[in-house]
Design a protein around this motif. Sequence first.
Motif: not given
Length: 372
Positions: A199-202, A336-340, A357-360, A364-371
Motif C-alpha cells: 500500500g505504499c504510495e511513495t 512519469e513520476a514526481e521525483v524529490g 521532496a518537501k511536498e512529498i 506523507e506526513q514525514w518529519h521534514i525539517p525546514c531548510i
Amino acid sequence: MKVEDMKGGYTTGSCATAGMKAGLLALLDKSIVDQVVIENPQGQYIEVPIKAVEVLSDTEAKVTVMKDGGDDPDVTHGNDVETTVTLDDTGELRFRAGFGVGTVTKPGLAMPPGEPAINPGPRAMMKIVFEEHCVHGQGVTVTVSVPNGMVLAKKTLNHTLGIEGGISIIGTTGIVKPMSEEGFKNSLVPQLKVMKANGCETAVLVPGRIGQDLAEQVLGIHKNQMAETSNFIGFMLEKAVEVGFKRILIIGHIGKLIKLASGSFHTHNRMSDGRMESIVAYAALEGASQAVCEELFNCQTTESTFPILEREGLTGVYQRVVDRASLRSERYIANEAEVGIIITTLKGEILAMDKHAKEIGELEQWHIPCIS
C-alpha cells in the motif's frame, strides 16, 4: 577474471532438492549416496554432491548438502543446507521451513504470506523428484533448514521484503552463474514490488546506509518503504515507475546524488565521476571567482569542498544540485513520476532538498525539517 571464465555452482534450491532426492533414495531404496543428479524446470540436469545422509527412522531421513556457489559472491556459499524428508500416506508434497529458513509475512513476493520462503523454482524441482520416486498414495513433507540461516539473513534484504526467521531457498534454474550486473540489478526489484503490495504510495530510494539512516531516524520513514539501489539509481527509477509509483524520493550523500544532476544514473565511480566538475559549474553560477573555482576543482572529495563553499558564501550550490538532480531524474523516466531529492553529508546532515521532496514529505506526513 571475466564472467565467462568464472566457475558456476548450484543454488540453495538445488541443495534442498538434492537433499530430498538423497533422502528418498535412503528411505525407499535403502541406498546411501554421495551425489545425485537432479533436473531443473528447464530440463537441464545438475550433479550435486551429498555431504551426509542420516536415516532417522523408517519414514524419516535428514540429508546435508554444502552450498557451492562457485565464483559467485553469495552469502550462502559454503554453508550447509539440511533437508529432512518425512514419508506419509497423504499422497501430497508439502513444504516446511526449518530452522534458519524464513517465512513470508508480506504480500508481493513469489509465495503468499504464511508460506515457507521456498521459492517456486525449488518447489518445481522437488515436485519432479516427488513424481519420479513416490508411488500413488505416498506423501512427503520436506523440511528445509539452514543452521547458519539466521545470521546469513542479516546480510540479505529479507527483513525488508518481509521474510522473517531466516534466508530464502531460491533459484529459478537451480544453477548459479557468476553474478552479472544484470542479475544483481534484478535482485533489487522485489523491494519495490513488496512496497507497492503493502500500500505504499511513495517509493523511497536510498543508494546506501547514509540515506537509509537519515530516512528512518530523522525523517520518520519506515524501513519497509525504502528500497536500496546501490549504484543503479536509474534502473531503480525505471522499475519504480513500472511497478506503479507516481511519487519517488531519493535520499543520499551529495557525492552520489550530484551525479544525477549531470545526467549520470549509473553512479559507480568507474562509470561516472564528474563530481568536482559539477560543483565548479554550480559554484560559478553562484558567482565564484576563477581562483575559487580552481580551488574547488582541485578538491578530491565533495566533503572537502564544504569549507570552501561555506567560506565563500556559495552554499547555494547545494540547492542547485537537488533542483537539477530532480529535473534530470524526472526527465530520465519521461516525467512519469514526481521525483524529490534530499542530499546529505557523510554524517547524515541534510544539505538541501528540492520542492518535490518537501511536498512529498508533507503529503506523507514525514518529519521534514525546514531548510533555510
